[in-house]
Design a protein around this motif. Structure first.
Motif, PDB file in Angstrom:
ATOM      1  N   GLU A 289     -51.947 -21.447  27.144  1.00  0.00           N
ATOM      2  CA  GLU A 289     -51.047 -20.446  27.679  1.00  0.00           C
ATOM      3  C   GLU A 289     -51.818 -19.242  28.209  1.00  0.00           C
ATOM      4  OE1 GLU A 289     -47.101 -20.037  25.434  1.00  0.00           O
ATOM      5  OE2 GLU A 289     -48.455 -20.865  23.935  1.00  0.00           O
ATOM      6  N   THR A 290     -51.322 -18.667  29.291  1.00  0.00           N
ATOM      7  CA  THR A 290     -51.954 -17.499  29.871  1.00  0.00           C
ATOM      8  C   THR A 290     -51.424 -16.251  29.197  1.00  0.00           C
ATOM      9  OG1 THR A 290     -50.248 -17.461  31.578  1.00  0.00           O
ATOM     10  CG2 THR A 290     -52.272 -18.608  32.106  1.00  0.00           C
ATOM     11  N   GLU A 291     -52.371 -15.377  28.755  1.00  0.00           N
ATOM     12  CA  GLU A 291     -51.969 -14.153  28.082  1.00  0.00           C
ATOM     13  C   GLU A 291     -51.336 -13.168  29.052  1.00  0.00           C
ATOM     14  OE1 GLU A 291     -55.298 -12.611  26.019  1.00  0.00           O
ATOM     15  OE2 GLU A 291     -55.593 -14.396  24.779  1.00  0.00           O
ATOM     16  N   GLN A 292     -51.641 -13.300  30.357  1.00  0.00           N
ATOM     17  CA  GLN A 292     -51.153 -12.339  31.332  1.00  0.00           C
ATOM     18  C   GLN A 292     -49.653 -12.464  31.578  1.00  0.00           C
ATOM     19  OE1 GLN A 292     -53.666 -14.437  31.741  1.00  0.00           O
ATOM     20  NE2 GLN A 292     -55.537 -13.225  32.048  1.00  0.00           N
ATOM     21  N   ASP A 293     -49.086 -13.593  31.339  1.00  0.00           N
ATOM     22  CA  ASP A 293     -47.673 -13.825  31.631  1.00  0.00           C
ATOM     23  C   ASP A 293     -46.861 -13.638  30.345  1.00  0.00           C
ATOM     24  OD1 ASP A 293     -45.160 -14.698  32.419  1.00  0.00           O
ATOM     25  OD2 ASP A 293     -45.972 -16.286  33.700  1.00  0.00           O
ATOM     26  N   PRO A 294     -46.042 -12.581  30.272  1.00  0.00           N
ATOM     27  CA  PRO A 294     -45.306 -12.301  29.033  1.00  0.00           C
ATOM     28  C   PRO A 294     -44.019 -13.101  28.889  1.00  0.00           C
ATOM     29  CG  PRO A 294     -44.836 -10.601  30.648  1.00  0.00           C
ATOM     30  CD  PRO A 294     -45.822 -11.548  31.291  1.00  0.00           C
ATOM     31  N   ARG A 295     -43.688 -13.905  29.905  1.00  0.00           N
ATOM     32  CA  ARG A 295     -42.415 -14.627  29.857  1.00  0.00           C
ATOM     33  C   ARG A 295     -42.418 -15.713  28.789  1.00  0.00           C
ATOM     34  NH1 ARG A 295     -41.678 -16.671  35.806  1.00  0.00           N
ATOM     35  NH2 ARG A 295     -43.905 -17.040  35.481  1.00  0.00           N
ATOM     36  N   ILE A 296     -41.233 -16.094  28.351  1.00  0.00           N
ATOM     37  CA  ILE A 296     -41.072 -17.101  27.296  1.00  0.00           C
ATOM     38  C   ILE A 296     -41.295 -18.491  27.901  1.00  0.00           C
ATOM     39  CG2 ILE A 296     -39.432 -18.126  25.667  1.00  0.00           C
ATOM     40  CD1 ILE A 296     -38.050 -15.322  25.641  1.00  0.00           C
ATOM     41  N   PRO A 297     -42.213 -19.283  27.338  1.00  0.00           N
ATOM     42  CA  PRO A 297     -42.496 -20.605  27.906  1.00  0.00           C
ATOM     43  C   PRO A 297     -41.381 -21.611  27.623  1.00  0.00           C
ATOM     44  CG  PRO A 297     -43.830 -20.249  25.956  1.00  0.00           C
ATOM     45  CD  PRO A 297     -43.114 -18.951  26.221  1.00  0.00           C
ATOM     46  N   VAL A 298     -41.145 -22.477  28.600  1.00  0.00           N
ATOM     47  CA  VAL A 298     -40.109 -23.508  28.509  1.00  0.00           C
ATOM     48  C   VAL A 298     -40.747 -24.872  28.711  1.00  0.00           C
ATOM     49  CG1 VAL A 298     -37.985 -24.425  29.528  1.00  0.00           C
ATOM     50  CG2 VAL A 298     -38.340 -21.937  29.402  1.00  0.00           C
ATOM     51  N   THR A 299     -40.484 -25.779  27.784  1.00  0.00           N
ATOM     52  CA  THR A 299     -40.918 -27.176  27.910  1.00  0.00           C
ATOM     53  C   THR A 299     -39.686 -28.028  28.202  1.00  0.00           C
ATOM     54  OG1 THR A 299     -42.713 -26.840  26.330  1.00  0.00           O
ATOM     55  CG2 THR A 299     -42.032 -29.118  26.755  1.00  0.00           C
ATOM     56  N   ILE A 300     -39.730 -28.802  29.281  1.00  0.00           N
ATOM     57  CA  ILE A 300     -38.624 -29.677  29.660  1.00  0.00           C
ATOM     58  C   ILE A 300     -39.014 -31.115  29.314  1.00  0.00           C
ATOM     59  CG2 ILE A 300     -37.205 -30.553  31.554  1.00  0.00           C
ATOM     60  CD1 ILE A 300     -37.699 -27.819  32.951  1.00  0.00           C
ATOM     61  N   ILE A 301     -38.220 -31.750  28.443  1.00  0.00           N
ATOM     62  CA  ILE A 301     -38.464 -33.138  28.061  1.00  0.00           C
ATOM     63  C   ILE A 301     -37.464 -34.024  28.790  1.00  0.00           C
ATOM     64  CG2 ILE A 301     -38.484 -34.814  26.178  1.00  0.00           C
ATOM     65  CD1 ILE A 301     -39.198 -32.540  24.283  1.00  0.00           C
ATOM     66  N   THR A 302     -37.978 -34.957  29.562  1.00  0.00           N
ATOM     67  CA  THR A 302     -37.116 -35.875  30.289  1.00  0.00           C
ATOM     68  C   THR A 302     -37.599 -37.299  30.054  1.00  0.00           C
ATOM     69  OG1 THR A 302     -36.116 -36.324  32.473  1.00  0.00           O
ATOM     70  CG2 THR A 302     -38.449 -35.725  32.428  1.00  0.00           C
ATOM     71  N   GLY A 303     -36.902 -38.249  30.635  1.00  0.00           N
ATOM     72  CA  GLY A 303     -37.226 -39.661  30.415  1.00  0.00           C
ATOM     73  C   GLY A 303     -35.948 -40.469  30.412  1.00  0.00           C
TER      74      GLY A 303
END
Length: 336
Positions: free
Chosen positions: A2-16
């Motif tokens: 993860e990049t420390e510069q981006d304060p946004r909340i990370p989203v993981t999309i699980i598909t299949g």
């Protein structure tokens, strides 16, 4: 990472595609001691979903997990859910929710494009959230059939940042090699990992920062455009089978055997929770095409509705056949 510069909340999309192992992966995340506070969003296909009842400790729309995870079932638009989660994290509210990342499990019939679009094109959401990765779970046993016969499975592979080639224990090495070659031709950008029962080190799928917008635009140059929607084939639909009377296990076994002989090719995915005579435990029934499993789950709660339910998702299903045969599984006098 993860990049420390981006304060946004990370989203993981699980598909299949249906039955690939998404819910198994989700349960792995929910039970793991990972130290994260994760808000999990589950999207289901059909008017009546059953996935939320098969997810560990689930039962309400939002459930706090003992490892800090929170589980939501999407019953409305994804945008509304995300705005609600934002409000409950940052605003003064009687029902606050703490989380430091989001995991979205899409329905097995979803084109991931519009889900990705939600996090990129909606200004309020894109200001607070960033897509970390699109994880596509692929069923090694049935993938070739799904890729040959459905565009959803193809788009799920094409949009992936990470591909989990799951259920490798069910196929021969040469079949895995052939499928892996096909997947890499479809998406050379994605990192491909073999898994069994969707087990993977979570560091390989959370906080990997592999989302590549340019690659997504190569797959579909129009997917960021407003009013660009996905529609699954009209001949794919779900049937919800219900029975309030207890079920006779012998009759259920006969129903399943006949089902697999006559309709396994038509049924992509099926899941059920059954109230079987002479046991106080829920019987969980789920499968993909010819491969299925039946197992006992937790005990029924005292005041719990014991209606048996099976959700069947497939193509050109004979709904009358399924309803008639499932009804015949009930204990004649309704006794337990």
């Amino acid at each position: 990472m993860e990049t420390e510069q981006d304060p946004r909340i990370p989203v993981t999309i699980i598909t299949g595609f249906l039955g690939a192992g998404k819910t198994t992966l989700l349960n792995h995340i929910l039970k793991a001691d990972h130290g994260y506070k994760i808000a999990v969003i589950v999207n289901e296909f059909g008017e009546v979903g059953i996935d939320n009842e098969l997810i560990v400790e689930s039962g309400e729309e939002i459930i706090e997990m003992n490892n800090g995870c929170i589980c939501c079932t999407v019953r409305s638009d994804l945008v509304d859910i995300m705005k609600s989660l934002l409000h409950r994290k940052f605003a003064e509210t009687p029902t606050p929710v703490e989380y430091d990342r989001i995991v979205v499990e899409t329905t097995g019939l979803a084109d991931p494009g519009p889900v990705i679009q939600t996090f990129l094109a909606e200004p309020l959401i894109s200001n607070f959230f960033k897509i970390d990765a699109v994880i596509t779970v692929v069923d090694a046993k049935h993938a070739e059939h799904h890729l040959d016969n459905g565009h959803e499975a193809k788009e799920q592979v094409a949009f992936a940042d990470v591909i989990l080639l799951n259920k490798i224990d069910l196929v021969e090495k040469e079949d895995i090699a052939r499928l892996e070659s096909r997947l890499k031709k479809m998406n050379s950008h994605a990192r491909l990992t073999h898994t069994h029962q969707s087990l993977i080190d979570l560091d390989q799928i959370l906080g990997v920062n592999t989302f590549d917008l340019d690659h997504k635009l190569e797959v579909d140059p129009h997917f960021l455009e407003e009013h660009h929607h996905h529609h699954h084939d009209d001949d794919i639909f779900s049937i919800v089978l219900t029975e309030t009377r207890p079920l006779d296990l012998d009759k259920v076994n006969k129903f399943i055997n006949d089902w697999l002989v006559e309709h396994s090719a038509d049924t992509y995915r099926y899941k059920g929770i059954l109230n079987v005579q002479k046991t106080n435990k829920r019987v969980v029934f789920q499968g993909v095409h010819m491969i299925f499993g039946v197992d006992t789950d937790r005990e029924w709660n005292v005041d719990e509705d014991r209606t048996s339910r099976i959700v069947v998702i497939g193509k050109d299903l004979d709904e009358d056949w399924f309803r008639a045969r499932f009804s015949e599984c009930a204990v004649a006098d309704g006794s337990v």
